[in-house]
Design an enzyme around this catalytic site. Sequence first.
Site, PDB file in Angstrom:
ATOM      1  N   HIS A 190      50.385   7.807  24.977  1.00 14.08           N
ATOM      2  CA  HIS A 190      51.080   6.619  25.475  1.00 14.08           C
ATOM      3  C   HIS A 190      52.270   6.232  24.596  1.00 14.08           C
ATOM      4  O   HIS A 190      53.404   6.145  25.058  1.00 14.08           O
ATOM      5  CB  HIS A 190      50.111   5.439  25.556  1.00 14.08           C
ATOM      6  CG  HIS A 190      49.088   5.583  26.634  1.00 14.08           C
ATOM      7  ND1 HIS A 190      49.223   5.013  27.878  1.00 14.08           N
ATOM      8  CD2 HIS A 190      47.905   6.243  26.663  1.00 14.08           C
ATOM      9  CE1 HIS A 190      48.178   5.306  28.623  1.00 14.08           C
ATOM     10  NE2 HIS A 190      47.360   6.055  27.906  1.00 14.08           N
ATOM     11  N   HIS A 217      46.671  14.376  28.057  1.00 15.80           N
ATOM     12  CA  HIS A 217      46.151  13.064  28.429  1.00 15.80           C
ATOM     13  C   HIS A 217      44.903  13.191  29.292  1.00 15.80           C
ATOM     14  O   HIS A 217      43.936  12.429  29.119  1.00 15.80           O
ATOM     15  CB  HIS A 217      47.207  12.249  29.171  1.00 15.80           C
ATOM     16  CG  HIS A 217      46.728  10.885  29.558  1.00 15.80           C
ATOM     17  ND1 HIS A 217      46.282  10.588  30.818  1.00 15.80           N
ATOM     18  CD2 HIS A 217      46.583   9.751  28.838  1.00 15.80           C
ATOM     19  CE1 HIS A 217      45.897   9.325  30.860  1.00 15.80           C
ATOM     20  NE2 HIS A 217      46.064   8.789  29.670  1.00 15.80           N
ATOM     21  N   ASN A 259      41.322  11.450  28.183  1.00 18.90           N
ATOM     22  CA  ASN A 259      41.154  10.199  28.907  1.00 18.90           C
ATOM     23  C   ASN A 259      39.994  10.208  29.895  1.00 18.90           C
ATOM     24  O   ASN A 259      39.173   9.303  29.910  1.00 18.90           O
ATOM     25  CB  ASN A 259      42.438   9.839  29.656  1.00 18.90           C
ATOM     26  CG  ASN A 259      42.323   8.506  30.378  1.00 18.90           C
ATOM     27  OD1 ASN A 259      42.229   7.449  29.754  1.00 18.90           O
ATOM     28  ND2 ASN A 259      42.322   8.554  31.699  1.00 18.90           N
TER      29      ASN A 259
END
Length: 920
Positions: free
Chosen positions: A583, A770, A774
Amino acid sequence: MLKSQLHNGSQPAPAFLRREANHGHRPHLPFPSVSPPSLPAMGRGKNNMVVVASGDNKKPGAGSGGKVSKATLFGNASTAKEQTVDVKAVVTVMQPTALISDFGLGVEDISSWFGKTFHLHLVSAQLDKKTGLVQPMIKAHAKKTKEVDGEIKYEAKFNVPSDFGEVGGVVVVNEHPNEMFLKNIVLNGFINGPVHVICDSWVHPDAPNAYKRIFFTTKSYLPSETPNGMTKYREEELRLLRGNGQGERKKGDRIYDYDVYNDLGDPDSKTSLARPVLGGKENPYPRRCRSGRPRTKSALSLVDPFSESRGGGNFYVPRDDEFSEVKDKCFNSNTLSSVLRAALPAVETIFIDPDLGFPHFAAIDSLYDQGLNLPPRQAGAPITDILPRLVRTIAEQANDVLQFVLPDTLERDRFFWLKDEQFGRQTVAGVNPCCIELVKEWPLKSKLDPKVYGPAESAITTQIVERQIRGFMTLDEAMKQKRLFVLDYHDLFLPFVGLVRQQKGTTLYGSRALFFHTPEGTLKPVAIELTRPPLDGKPHWKKVYTPATCSATDEWLWKLAKAHVATHDVGYHQLISHWLRTHCCTEPYIIATNRQLSAMHPIYRLLLPHFRYTLEINAQARQALINADGVIESCFAPLKYAIQLSSAIYGQNWRFDYEALPKDLIRRGMAVEDASSPHGLKLTMEDYPYANDGLIFWDALKQWITDYVNHYYPDPTLITSDAELQAWWTEIRTVGHADKKDEPWWPSLNTPSDLVEILTTIAWVASGHHAAVNFGQYAFGGYTPNRPTIARKNMPDEDGTDEEWKQFMERPETVLLETFPSQFQAAKVMAVLDVLSGHAVDEEYVGQVMEPSWGDEPLIKAAFEKFSGRMMELEGEIDARNANPELKNRNGAGVCPYELLKPVSEPGVTGKGVPYSISI
């Protein structure tokens, strides 16, 4: 989203193209003059009306040069001047929400009755042949025709002169009283087929002196190839998107600029919520999108004048980077913020004492079996809408029940988390599989100052290790065969131990966990070292724990030691592997892309799907996740110092080149270069799912990007001469990551292969990496004992009193439960992880759909189809591997098969794949 462009010419813009800043407040902009160029030759374009050709065989639309030919839209030069072509524009607008009048009619419907819809203006890509100036636009009024599946269709008719040239874009004037979301515009009637304009953007209402949006066709141009009639549109729009670095950004603005992380604290609310600014020499950090809010009013601002007010919850996000209120499926744009603002306070009211731990393991199980009674339902959005997977409504009661979903891991085996083989397996196939490293030197040593932190040499000795691997080999043999691996949080966490221990209800150690890779292919944990530096008058303390063989006391100490290591791994995962690497470090790429690459630029269009909604997610994180007293600070180690820890690790360890998967694996000793091996790498550990799947995905992604880049940059000189591209890469390095600008490891950008490596790295971080860190968060972290987010008690043998030791000896299970997070912390984290582990169900997966903005050039289509096919093959390979009985046995009953391509989805959603972007 395609960024808009603005008119430029030799005289002030006409009224319908004037812009004053941010929807009506920028002074009038004079447009520089344009010298008459050589008159362009005109020929057939593949999709557009007429294309510019030149005597030196430039690409269609590549600029001016050559003589004017008599080729026309109609193929009849003698009658071209007298002829026009009838063109119909079809505009697709997404159905707006919350715009309903008291009469039950949409505002849009009422506006249409009074003729207020859209005006469209066709923009020629060529300058006027006689004057050398921008050609007059062709205007038409769009009328609403129908509504289909949440989309509103408008149509406009044009009479286009034969000498108008290629269409470069469409100016849109919105006469509605509200902003409208334009999806696309299709121009039908040209001899070479329809012209497509992708918008995916909000258009604000027309106002005096407000600028009008222009959207480009899907034809991409490098800066040097921009048609002469579009050059100033291209340049001026980029200038406007950059802003001037002044003033406060308002909702609806479309300005991209940089700032430090100076809004995480809230000293105006409470002095204890003051936090240091991240970004700069003392606390290096990537830059965020600037909001320009006033400085804090607190007296603390005199000490730190750079802290920015949190502005009553106003966290600016450029308009087209916000979650869309008109998404055509069921992902709620406010899901995350609603959980943070509404659901978590409701959860908090359940617990009388937020510090109360679980009295027994059955109390943890009851979160899934029985749930927790929520407070009585209140007016407004019910919590069932916010957490539909977790909240069960009981019709006969006035309240709802918060009942957590049983994680897959727990469903298979309620005791999986206790097993050593699962502890090892999750380092390579869990939610944080990117931290384990090969042991390259023995003995293990700290790089910290021994005068401050104690002796550098680890307490894990050769003798300790050989006792654990007896029957396999000696330590020397294990080192030579590359069979020792370590999860090392010693030097990273040790400087924060003293600070963290000053906080109530938590503790911290520096830690190392050592693993042996057995000949059978499993990871066997052999030792854990926990360290405390000299503290509060107490000397340096460190101790090694090993799997117990006969003593029940040692067995429980080993369980406690594993819990502390798991806490460190959870904190590192959430702060570094997830937040920082995906992020936070991606935000500068997004800002630079919008500031320096035109919407016409092929690289802008390639990157766009990888950046979708990331700025919105990051803004929400600053608002309620990583802020002072937010979820991270209240529930994850090291609590108040969590973000400062991420700053320290960014300064010490982050390198752009190591974000590339192959180089990351080589750096950690998990692979070596080997031209004869698949992907050019030989893995140190053959069964390493993150690398196994990731390298296949990396290669497919890189090949697609290589084909795309080579199409637009067949010659290296096009790279070095691309002013936008060079400015983009320079700004990422020197502004977006300003605290790293002088590092020697930044890749150069001189050749197509340089660009491919840079783009593949950026795309990998936003998609494959990601997805890996995640989407398994709830599967592994949804059961607190497996992934505890903080440790609340020291090890009982660390300076423990006789009473503490006695309690441990009599009730070791209770001590373990008291070490885990409190009931409130666990419920709070589980609710957040359920949301974070999900995904926007209308998110596109990599390789699933070709982006419309990439155009329809055959070479690009063919390259994408090859990439898409490879992604489908990858899914099949992963499914086959996970169905392998040998692998299932190796995983054990409790561990979910590692699946990079299958994020946790909403009920009833069967789509699978790696989402393009950091969508949540």
